[in-house]
Design a protein around this motif. Structure first.
Motif, short mmCIF file in Angstrom:
data_model
loop_
_atom_site.label_atom_id
_atom_site.label_comp_id
_atom_site.label_asym_id
_atom_site.label_seq_id
_atom_site.Cartn_x
_atom_site.Cartn_y
_atom_site.Cartn_z
N GLY A 141 0.79 -1.22 0.00
CA GLY A 141 0.00 0.00 0.00
C GLY A 141 0.82 1.27 0.00
O GLY A 141 0.31 2.33 0.32
N GLY A 142 2.08 1.18 -0.37
CA GLY A 142 2.94 2.35 -0.40
C GLY A 142 2.71 3.20 -1.63
O GLY A 142 1.71 3.06 -2.32
N GLU A 143 3.63 4.06 -1.89
CA GLU A 143 3.55 4.93 -3.05
C GLU A 143 3.81 4.10 -4.30
O GLU A 143 4.90 3.61 -4.50
CB GLU A 143 4.61 6.04 -2.96
CG GLU A 143 4.76 6.68 -1.60
CD GLU A 143 3.50 7.33 -1.09
OE1 GLU A 143 2.73 7.87 -1.90
OE2 GLU A 143 3.26 7.29 0.11
N CYS A 144 2.80 3.91 -5.13
CA CYS A 144 2.92 3.06 -6.32
C CYS A 144 2.68 3.88 -7.58
O CYS A 144 1.62 4.45 -7.76
CB CYS A 144 1.93 1.91 -6.26
SG CYS A 144 2.18 0.83 -4.84
N VAL A 145 3.68 3.90 -8.42
CA VAL A 145 3.60 4.65 -9.67
C VAL A 145 3.71 3.66 -10.82
O VAL A 145 4.51 2.74 -10.78
CB VAL A 145 4.74 5.69 -9.75
CG1 VAL A 145 4.77 6.37 -11.09
CG2 VAL A 145 4.60 6.70 -8.64
N GLU A 146 2.89 3.88 -11.86
CA GLU A 146 2.96 3.07 -13.06
C GLU A 146 3.22 3.98 -14.25
O GLU A 146 2.78 5.13 -14.26
CB GLU A 146 1.64 2.33 -13.31
CG GLU A 146 1.34 1.26 -12.30
CD GLU A 146 0.03 0.57 -12.59
OE1 GLU A 146 -0.01 -0.66 -12.43
OE2 GLU A 146 -0.95 1.22 -12.98
N VAL A 147 3.95 3.45 -15.22
CA VAL A 147 4.21 4.19 -16.45
C VAL A 147 3.86 3.28 -17.64
O VAL A 147 3.91 2.07 -17.54
CB VAL A 147 5.68 4.66 -16.58
CG1 VAL A 147 6.04 5.62 -15.48
CG2 VAL A 147 6.64 3.51 -16.61
N ALA A 148 3.51 3.91 -18.72
CA ALA A 148 3.28 3.20 -19.98
C ALA A 148 4.34 3.70 -20.95
O ALA A 148 4.47 4.90 -21.17
CB ALA A 148 1.87 3.46 -20.51
N SER A 149 5.11 2.80 -21.49
CA SER A 149 6.22 3.20 -22.35
C SER A 149 5.98 2.89 -23.82
O SER A 149 6.90 2.98 -24.63
CB SER A 149 7.52 2.54 -21.88
OG SER A 149 7.36 1.14 -21.86
N ASP A 150 4.75 2.54 -24.16
CA ASP A 150 4.46 2.16 -25.54
C ASP A 150 3.74 3.26 -26.33
O ASP A 150 3.18 3.01 -27.39
CB ASP A 150 3.65 0.86 -25.58
CG ASP A 150 2.37 0.94 -24.78
OD1 ASP A 150 2.24 1.83 -23.93
OD2 ASP A 150 1.48 0.09 -24.99
N ILE A 151 3.79 4.49 -25.83
CA ILE A 151 3.16 5.63 -26.50
C ILE A 151 4.27 6.49 -27.11
O ILE A 151 5.04 7.11 -26.36
CB ILE A 151 2.32 6.48 -25.51
CG1 ILE A 151 1.39 5.61 -24.66
CG2 ILE A 151 1.58 7.58 -26.25
CD1 ILE A 151 0.34 4.85 -25.43
N PRO A 152 4.42 6.51 -28.41
CA PRO A 152 5.52 7.26 -29.04
C PRO A 152 5.56 8.73 -28.61
O PRO A 152 4.56 9.44 -28.71
CB PRO A 152 5.24 7.14 -30.53
CG PRO A 152 4.39 5.92 -30.67
CD PRO A 152 3.56 5.87 -29.41
N GLY A 153 6.71 9.16 -28.10
CA GLY A 153 6.93 10.55 -27.74
C GLY A 153 6.39 10.98 -26.40
O GLY A 153 6.62 12.10 -25.97
N LEU A 154 5.67 10.08 -25.71
CA LEU A 154 5.08 10.42 -24.41
C LEU A 154 5.35 9.34 -23.39
O LEU A 154 5.53 8.17 -23.73
CB LEU A 154 3.56 10.58 -24.54
CG LEU A 154 3.04 11.74 -25.37
CD1 LEU A 154 1.53 11.62 -25.52
CD2 LEU A 154 3.42 13.06 -24.73
N VAL A 155 5.36 9.74 -22.12
CA VAL A 155 5.44 8.78 -21.02
C VAL A 155 4.27 9.10 -20.08
O VAL A 155 4.33 10.04 -19.30
CB VAL A 155 6.77 8.87 -20.26
CG1 VAL A 155 6.80 7.87 -19.11
CG2 VAL A 155 7.95 8.64 -21.19
N PRO A 156 3.19 8.32 -20.19
CA PRO A 156 2.07 8.49 -19.27
C PRO A 156 2.43 7.93 -17.89
O PRO A 156 3.04 6.86 -17.79
CB PRO A 156 0.94 7.68 -19.90
CG PRO A 156 1.37 7.44 -21.31
CD PRO A 156 2.86 7.41 -21.27
#
Length: 69
Positions: free
Chosen positions: A23-38
């Motif tokens: 339950g700590g600080e959890c961050v997710e990223v998506a790296s499959d979007i060209p030119g962006l990092v959501p």
């Protein structure tokens, strides 16, 4: 009317290796979007998404590391 909203329904999200499973600080990223990092909070997958330019990702991470150290 055309929408310029980014469709992230097919994005592949991955959790930070620094996230703990208790339950700590959890961050997710998506790296499959060209030119962006959501970036999103894994505890709120339907919540807001921060969109960073791919060129801003490394400076963003460096800033967070400095701030949270």
């Amino acid at each position: 009317m055309a929408s310029n909203a980014l469709d992230l329904t097919a994005a592949v999200w991955r959790k930070s290796s620094y996230s703990n499973g208790s339950g700590g600080e959890c961050v997710e990223v998506a790296s499959d979007i060209p030119g962006l990092v959501p970036v999103r909070d894994s505890k709120r997958p339907d919540g807001p998404v921060l969109l960073l330019a791919a060129t801003a990702w490394a400076p963003f991470v460096a800033s967070v590391k400095t701030t949270c150290a």
